[in-house]
Design a protein around this motif. Structure first.
Motif, PDB file in Angstrom:
ATOM      1  N   ARG A 157       0.694  -1.124   0.158  1.00 28.94           N
ATOM      2  CA  ARG A 157      -0.100  -0.291   0.073  1.00 28.94           C
ATOM      3  C   ARG A 157       0.813   1.287   0.054  1.00 28.94           C
ATOM      4  NH1 ARG A 157      -2.749  -3.125   3.615  1.00 28.94           N
ATOM      5  NH2 ARG A 157      -1.938  -2.134   5.560  1.00 28.94           N
ATOM      6  N   GLN A 194       2.273   1.801  -3.607  1.00 25.89           N
ATOM      7  CA  GLN A 194       0.784   2.138  -4.334  1.00 25.89           C
ATOM      8  C   GLN A 194       0.687   3.602  -4.225  1.00 25.89           C
ATOM      9  OE1 GLN A 194      -2.865   0.564  -3.251  1.00 25.89           O
ATOM     10  NE2 GLN A 194      -2.956  -0.303  -5.251  1.00 25.89           N
ATOM     11  N   GLN A 195       0.823   4.276  -3.135  1.00 25.78           N
ATOM     12  CA  GLN A 195       0.599   5.464  -3.028  1.00 25.78           C
ATOM     13  C   GLN A 195       1.815   6.445  -3.259  1.00 25.78           C
ATOM     14  OE1 GLN A 195      -0.604   5.631   1.229  1.00 25.78           O
ATOM     15  NE2 GLN A 195      -2.467   4.482   0.875  1.00 25.78           N
TER      16      GLN A 195
END
Length: 326
Positions: free
Chosen positions: A76, A79-80
C-alpha cells in the motif's frame, strides 16, 4: 465590552489556528510521496528532497534487507508513492514482486546506476559460499557484483546525483531546488570522504584487518585501505560450516586480526563465539545495511560513516604514539 473584545480575539485566534493548520495540511499533502527500499536510501532522499518530499523506508532502522519479506502494508505504501528509490545491483531481490503487487507506476530511481560495481571474490559467490544455500543463491542474484556501494562515500555522492535527477523528473517545478540541495549535500559528503581518508592513512599496515559479520564492507575496505574478513558471505542468511569456521579461526590467529565487529542487523552469537575461540577482542558494533533508530549513534548516513570509522580507528590504532583519533 471587554468580554466581547476577548470573544472576538478568541474567535480570530481560532480562525488563525485553523488557517495555519489548513496551510500545514496542504503543505504536507503537497509533498512528493517517496518510498525508499531501506533506511540509508531514505536518509539520502530526505537530504536531497528536504521539505519538498515525504519519505518512507520499506526496511526501517536496524532492519535486514537480506531477509525482508514485504507485507500488504508495504504494498500500500508503494502504491501511494510517486517515486521509488532502490539501490540496484541485485540488493533487493524482493522488490520486483512488490512493485508488481502494488501496481507501482511512478518514477523509479536506481541509486547505484552508473557505478562500476566491485566484483566479489570467488569465496563469496562461488562454491565456498560458507556452505549455505540461501547465501549461495543470494550471491548469484547479484551476478557476482557487490551491491553495498554506499560504503564508499564517493559512491554515495553518485547516489545523491541520481536521486536529485529522479526527483526533478517526478517534480519538475522543484528541479532547481533538488539540484541545489544535492550540490550542498554532495560537498558535505566530499569533506567526509577526505576526513576518512586522512584518518585511516595513519594506520600501520599490520593494523588494518578486522572480522565482520557478512561481506558488506568491501567498498569501505577498498576506499580507506582496510581488510574485512567476513564470517558470512554477501547475505546475512549464509551460515559457515564447521569446517569453514575452523579455517576462519586459523586465519584470524595467523593474520593477527585487530578486532572482531558485530553488525546492527545480525545475531551476535557467531561473532562472540569466534572472539572466544581466537582471543581477539570484540571491537563493537558496525552499521552496514541499515541506520540506527532516531537518536542512536548512526541515525543518518553521515553519522553512520563517522560512527563506523570511530569504532574501527579505536580498535585498530596502536596503544600509543599513533596520533590516530580514538
Amino acid at each position: 465590552m471587554a468580554l466581547a473584545t476577548a470573544a472576538t480575539a478568541a474567535t480570530a485566534a481560532t480562525a488563525a489556528t485553523a488557517a495555519t493548520a489548513a496551510t500545514a495540511g496542504h503543505a504536507a499533502a503537497a509533498r512528493l510521496p517517496v518510498v525508499a527500499s531501506f533506511s540509508i536510501l531514505a536518509d539520502l532522499a530526505r537530504e536531497v528532497g528536504g521539505e519538498m518530499v515525504d519519505v518512507t523506508a520499506l526496511v526501517g532502522p536496524d532492519g535486514d534487507a537480506h531477509v525482508f519479506e514485504p507485507t500488504p502494508r508495504q504494498a500500500r505504501q508503494l502504491q501511494q508513492a510517486r517515486v521509488l528509490v532502490s539501490n540496484g545491483l541485485g540488493f533487493e531481490p524482493w522488490l520486483p514482486r512488490l512493485k508488481n503487487a502494488a501496481g507501482f507506476g511512478g518514477v523509479e530511481i536506481v541509486a547505484a546506476q552508473g557505478i562500476a560495481p566491485r566484483a566479489m571474490p570467488a569465496s563469496a559467490h562461488g562454491e565456498h559460499a560458507h556452505g549455505h544455500a540461501h547465501g549461495h543463491a543470494h550471491a548469484h542474484a547479484h551476478g557476482g557484483a557487490d551491491p553495498h556501494a554506499w560504503q564508499d562515500v564517493r559512491n554515495a555522492i553518485a547516489y545523491v546525483g541520481n536521486i536529485a535527477r529522479g526527483l526533478a523528473q517526478a517534480d519538475p517545478a522543484n528541479a532547481a531546488r533538488y539540484r541545489q540541495r544535492a550540490t550542498g549535500y554532495g560537498a558535505r559528503l566530499a569533506a567526509l570522504d577526505a576526513q576518512l581518508r586522512a584518518q585511516f592513512a595513519g594506520l600501520p599496515p599490520q593494523r588494518r584487518s578486522v572480522v565482520s559479520t557478512h561481506d558488506a564492507f568491501g567498498y569501505f575496505a577498498q576506499a580507506y585501505g582496510l581488510r574485512f574478513i567476513p564470517v558470512r558471505g554477501l547475505s546475512t542468511e549464509a551460515e559457515p560450516s564447521a569446517r569453514d569456521l575452523a579455517q576462519l579461526i586459523r586465519q584470524v590467529r595467523q593474520e593477527r586480526v585487530g578486532a572482531i565487529f558485530l553488525e546492527n542487523i545480525s545475531d551476535p552469537r557467531l561473532l562472540e563465539q569466534l572472539a572466544r575461540e581466537t582471543g581477539v577482542a570484540l571491537g563493537g558494533r558496525l552499521y552496514s545495511d541499515a541506520l540506527s533508530a532516531p537518536g542512536g549513534p548512526a541515525a543518518t548516513y553521515v553519522e553512520m560513516m563517522q560512527a563506523n570509522a570511530a569504532r574501527l580507528l579505536q580498535a585498530l590504532a596502536p596503544a600509543s604514539g599513533s596520533g590516530i583519533p580514538r
